[in-house]
Design a protein around this motif. Structure first.
Motif, PDB file in Angstrom:
ATOM      1  N   ALA A  23      73.679  48.372  78.654  1.00  0.00           N
ATOM      2  CA  ALA A  23      74.269  48.024  77.221  1.00  0.00           C
ATOM      3  C   ALA A  23      73.146  48.219  76.172  1.00  0.00           C
ATOM      4  CB  ALA A  23      74.649  46.481  77.415  1.00  0.00           C
ATOM      5  N   LYS A  24      73.782  48.530  75.052  1.00  0.00           N
ATOM      6  CA  LYS A  24      73.034  48.613  73.802  1.00  0.00           C
ATOM      7  C   LYS A  24      73.275  47.087  73.220  1.00  0.00           C
ATOM      8  CE  LYS A  24      72.804  50.202  69.145  1.00  0.00           C
ATOM      9  NZ  LYS A  24      73.173  51.082  68.227  1.00  0.00           N
ATOM     10  N   VAL A  25      74.700  46.586  73.375  1.00  0.00           N
ATOM     11  CA  VAL A  25      75.299  45.405  72.941  1.00  0.00           C
ATOM     12  C   VAL A  25      76.152  44.826  73.950  1.00  0.00           C
ATOM     13  CG1 VAL A  25      76.404  44.195  71.197  1.00  0.00           C
ATOM     14  CG2 VAL A  25      74.882  45.899  70.432  1.00  0.00           C
ATOM     15  N   ALA A  26      76.311  43.520  74.002  1.00  0.00           N
ATOM     16  CA  ALA A  26      76.967  42.786  74.855  1.00  0.00           C
ATOM     17  C   ALA A  26      78.247  42.178  73.961  1.00  0.00           C
ATOM     18  CB  ALA A  26      76.653  42.104  76.213  1.00  0.00           C
ATOM     19  N   TYR A  27      79.603  42.094  74.831  1.00  0.00           N
ATOM     20  CA  TYR A  27      80.406  41.035  74.303  1.00  0.00           C
ATOM     21  C   TYR A  27      80.926  40.194  75.377  1.00  0.00           C
ATOM     22  CZ  TYR A  27      84.700  38.960  72.226  1.00  0.00           C
ATOM     23  OH  TYR A  27      85.367  38.033  71.766  1.00  0.00           O
TER      24      TYR A  27
END
Length: 376
Positions: free
Chosen positions: A273-277
């Motif tokens: 991941a670059k970003v996680a939600y």
């Protein structure tokens, strides 16, 4: 359990947890005990089927026996403790059962509470909290996650306590250090930026679907909370990009969205991941945001309804690596900020520093066990 104990008559340590989250907090301590005293027998008991059913399916290399906890009747608790005959016992976070604890004390078995995160509105601290406080005062030592818990304990006259931290940081750091390789996922990603969505609920997807449609260049890996096909199919019908379920997907496929319709992959997926939600905040409760943070991945989540239950959410916001959203507009705003290289790199750096600063909770607990000479 009696049959197991007859076959394993040596020194035994018992851990009790409510469910899967508390088991994850126990695991670093369990592993540390087995490493330091490999001859020990380790038993874990669960209250919740959602924890027991998940853990029993896979080998647990440091655990010798897994069981449910009998309901908290005096006679059953007495029988359970007598049959188990532990050297010492650990309760994790909050799941304290009066008759089981009293049976341990009657048999002069030391009892610890670890990863305690106490709140003013808990039954221990109310006007009529005397009965519940007996559970706390029966502890030989309480290891807390934070100073607030220490202050609450001292406020009721309990002083056998210290801050150890949250053992989940040890767990997520260990996962991040040795994740499952998942080469087929890596092949499919093919150097494109990735967003991993963990434990997605309906309320989360209402916000995320417009974002996914707006950013088709990303690979979106979505692990739903509900593994039934119906919600995944419905979400797919609202997306303008190609979707696949992991169960019928091939790494050569060109889909932008991959629904993970199985259990067990999520914690290792964050490596990509670059970003996680992380979902759940709009529903029954926020899922584990520390897992992506363990990989140094900034994490977005819904506005938490009861912040005292999820102190890591507020702390991650303060540290600059966690971001709370309450609607589609705020989600787009923070996502656009994370698209900015400087803001993104600061968030990654904050996540790495925060996790690193919290490591060692399990070691601090084991040091106290050694100091008290409770393991033979």
């Amino acid at each position: 359990m009696k049959n197991f104990r007859n076959s394993n008559p040596g020194h035994l340590v018992w851990f009790h947890v409510a469910s899967l989250g508390e088991y994850e907090q126990a695991r670093p301590v369990i592993a540390g005990l087995k490493t330091k005293w490999p001859e020990l027998t380790l038993v874990i008991s669960f209250f919740s089927p959602s924890g027991y059913d998940h853990v029993i399916k896979k080998p647990q290399i440091h655990v010798d026996f897994i069981t449910y906890l009998p309901l908290d009747r005096k006679s059953w608790a007495d029988q359970f403790v007598k049959a188990l005959n532990p050297e010492l016992a650990f309760f994790v976070k909050y799941d304290l059962w009066f008759h089981h604890i009293q049976a341990l004390k009657k048999n002069r078995i030391p009892v610890f509470l670890i990863s305690a995160s106490l709140r003013e509105n808990q039954s221990f601290f109310g006007v009529f909290g005397g009965f519940f406080r007996q559970n706390l005062f029966s502890m030989d030592w309480i290891f807390t996650q934070n100073q607030r818990s220490i202050d609450l304990l001292r406020g009721i006259g309990f002083h056998q306590c210290s801050i150890a931290g949250d053992t989940r940081f040890d767990r997520v750091a260990a996962t991040a250090a040795a994740p499952k390789a998942l080469p087929e996922i890596k092949q499919w990603i093919d150097h494109q930026p990735v967003i991993v969505v963990g434990s997605a609920w309906e309320e989360d997807m209402k916000l995320l679907i417009p974002l996914i449609n707006a950013y088709p260049v990303y690979r979106w890996i979505i692990a739903p909370h509900d593994l039934n096909s119906e919600p995944m199919d419905r979400w797919a019908s609202q997306l303008r990009v190609e979707t696949k379920k992991y169960s019928d997907w091939d790494p050569s496929d060109s889909n932008s969205v991959l629904f993970i319709d199985n259990i067990g992959m999520l914690s290792s997926l964050y490596q990509f991941a670059k970003v996680a939600y992380v979902g759940g905040a709009f529903g029954k409760g926020l899922h584990n945001i520390l897992e992506p943070l363990g990989f140094g991945v900034p994490v977005i989540f819904g506005k938490v309804k009861r912040e005292v239950k999820f102190p890591e959410a507020a702390q991650s916001i303060q540290e600059g690596c966690g971001f709370s959203v309450e609607d589609e507009k705020s989600l787009f705003e923070i996502f656009e900020k994370l698209e900015t290289p400087d803001f993104y790199e600061k968030s990654v750096d904050s996540a790495q520093k925060w996790v690193k600063s919290n490591l060692g909770a399990a070691d601090r607990i084991l040091e106290k066990v050694s100091e008290l000479g409770l393991v033979k």
